[in-house]
Design a protein around this motif. Sequence first.
Motif, mmCIF file in Angstrom:
data_model
loop_
_atom_site.group_PDB
_atom_site.id
_atom_site.type_symbol
_atom_site.label_atom_id
_atom_site.label_comp_id
_atom_site.label_asym_id
_atom_site.label_seq_id
_atom_site.Cartn_x
_atom_site.Cartn_y
_atom_site.Cartn_z
ATOM 1 N N THR A 121 22.221 -16.518 -3.363
ATOM 2 C CA THR A 121 23.620 -16.781 -3.213
ATOM 3 C C THR A 121 23.752 -17.664 -1.992
ATOM 4 O OG1 THR A 121 24.139 -14.607 -4.216
ATOM 5 C CG2 THR A 121 25.770 -15.666 -3.421
ATOM 6 N N GLY B 277 14.387 -12.076 5.873
ATOM 7 C CA GLY B 277 14.305 -11.360 4.666
ATOM 8 C C GLY B 277 14.175 -11.967 3.138
ATOM 9 N N ASN B 278 14.926 -12.809 2.957
ATOM 10 C CA ASN B 278 15.187 -13.606 2.018
ATOM 11 C C ASN B 278 13.853 -14.420 1.849
ATOM 12 O OD1 ASN B 278 18.503 -14.316 2.721
ATOM 13 N ND2 ASN B 278 18.112 -13.011 1.129
ATOM 14 N N GLY C 283 14.481 -8.358 -5.528
ATOM 15 C CA GLY C 283 14.254 -7.345 -4.332
ATOM 16 C C GLY C 283 14.506 -6.101 -4.998
ATOM 17 N N GLU D 37 16.532 -3.678 -4.432
ATOM 18 C CA GLU D 37 17.810 -3.184 -4.362
ATOM 19 C C GLU D 37 18.720 -3.770 -5.943
ATOM 20 O OE1 GLU D 37 16.820 -5.808 -2.602
ATOM 21 O OE2 GLU D 37 18.149 -7.636 -2.732
ATOM 22 N N TRP E 66 11.587 -4.632 1.206
ATOM 23 C CA TRP E 66 12.395 -5.511 2.301
ATOM 24 C C TRP E 66 11.703 -5.758 3.605
ATOM 25 C CZ3 TRP E 66 16.723 -1.501 1.461
ATOM 26 C CH2 TRP E 66 17.258 -1.653 0.429
ATOM 27 N N LEU E 67 12.300 -6.866 4.181
ATOM 28 C CA LEU E 67 11.778 -7.059 5.514
ATOM 29 C C LEU E 67 12.696 -6.291 6.195
ATOM 30 C CD1 LEU E 67 10.129 -8.719 7.408
ATOM 31 C CD2 LEU E 67 11.928 -10.323 7.585
ATOM 32 N N MET F 257 16.920 -6.244 6.489
ATOM 33 C CA MET F 257 17.519 -7.191 7.109
ATOM 34 C C MET F 257 18.600 -7.919 6.195
ATOM 35 S SD MET F 257 15.873 -11.034 8.661
ATOM 36 C CE MET F 257 15.174 -9.930 10.189
#
Length: 489
Positions: free
Chosen positions: A45, A53-54, A263, A265, A295-296, A303
């Motif tokens: 987004t 993290g992204n 991810g 989530e 995740w990172l 993150m």
Amino acid sequence: MFNLFKTKNKETDIPIHLYNTLGRKKELFKPIKQGKISFYQCGPTVYWTQHLGNMRAMVMADLIDRTFKYFGYDVDFVRNYTDVGHLTSDRDSGEDKIEKASAREHSSPKEISDKYIKIFQNDLKELNTLSPSFTPRATEYINEIISMVQILLDKGFAYSTDLAIYFDVSKAKDYTKLSGQNLEENISGAGSGDVEDPHKKHPADFSVWFFKAGKHKDALQYWPSPFTSPLVKDGEGFPGWHIECSAMIRKILGKTIDIHMGGIEHIPVHHTNEIAQSEAVNGVPLADYWVHNEWLVFNNEKMSKSEGISLTLDDVVKKGFNPLALRFFFMQAHYRSKQNFTWEALEAAQIGYVNLIHKISELGNKIGTVDEDFKKQFSEKIAEDFNSPQALAVLFEMLKADLTNENKLATAFDFDKVLGLKFQEEWKKLEPVLNNMKMDSEVIKLRDEREEARKNKDWEKSDELRNKINNLGYEIKDTQNGPEIRRKQ
Ligand code: AMP
Ligand code: ZN
């Protein structure tokens, strides 16, 4: 003989196994179309600079993209940009993230998206990720989104209130099949239940179209639609976040794709909803394999912007780190493991990366042939659910093994098609320096004598010395910075 690249676009001899969240086990990969992969990753987004993290998620998608390409597949890789409809809660409550950024930066939504897409693309370039085949923006697919919403209404999977059109989760076949949760857990899992619309039938029902009404009455990005609400004219509104991915996938890649990634989530909400609405419209599975990256984490927390810990690539570079050292760091952890970010760990990765490049540079400047045994080992590791740490271990073993330097070089460059650590480019940069370091003293003496002769305009002597240098296996080139000597190719 073992050969991975028998014919272009032919599948590999090595079976690829990947962990499918749907079913929760490793499965043998079988593509829908031979030699081709359709691969979708939920993209960012674009309301802020993407954090590390992204970046980890994107580098892991790049690893998958590169792995299939390495094995000779033709990959249709789509990563979208969410530029409307993603609210501050994934559960349809809060503000639109892009509009919030517009207010913050006093810019239009389009200016916000353009700005952050550009930063994101630059960052990914620095991390040496291959460009996806398509990078659609949700706002360019409004017609496709509207068609899907219409089909959902026509088939009775969706209903309207004055504020929105909702997908009715009670109508979905096996709504929670991806998360494996029951519906109640699924709802509480994302901290929701806040029914902002009293006419919403079930808290898990999610919006596929928001009317420009109620708390969204001042929305900056909206489109007319065939849908009706007494509160708006011409059905004006904007799409829900989940339907955007469904519509872009359907339009660009088709009704069923090979691999869908995102991810972890996204399992209980976003991907669960994508599946529900796509399968309601298309009547076939949305994706055969669901791949989720872990995740990172930073101090044991994901993150993320909302946790207030969101370092960017720029922060890393400003501290003197090479983006490729960050890529090397990401490759050291399996995509399904949490990875802990610390500055010390990044520093260790940078030292490791520089040492690796030096080791490769010292192999000389002749590229031999790829060692088939090591290629097989490397391929098996990477084909086993994209195991980058073990693939790296094969690289280090290969560099220590009893092979010729030329073949080591060729094999390292071959592995780098998957690792993306720019061995060849970095090696080229270091090569003249290392060559000079290793030059024997006689060549250096001749070089200095020739410089002296040139200063005295003694061209005959200078040519004679050049010939002597050539006979020792070196070339000399006069540059603005003085003479440059390289080993002959
Ligand atoms: P977002 O813009 O928050 O929707 O995130 C874009 C992508 O980055 C999604 O696929 C997320 O799953 C992924 N992502 C976000 N935070 C992290 C993190 N800390 N570690 C790994 N991936 C993440
Ligand atoms: Zn998505």
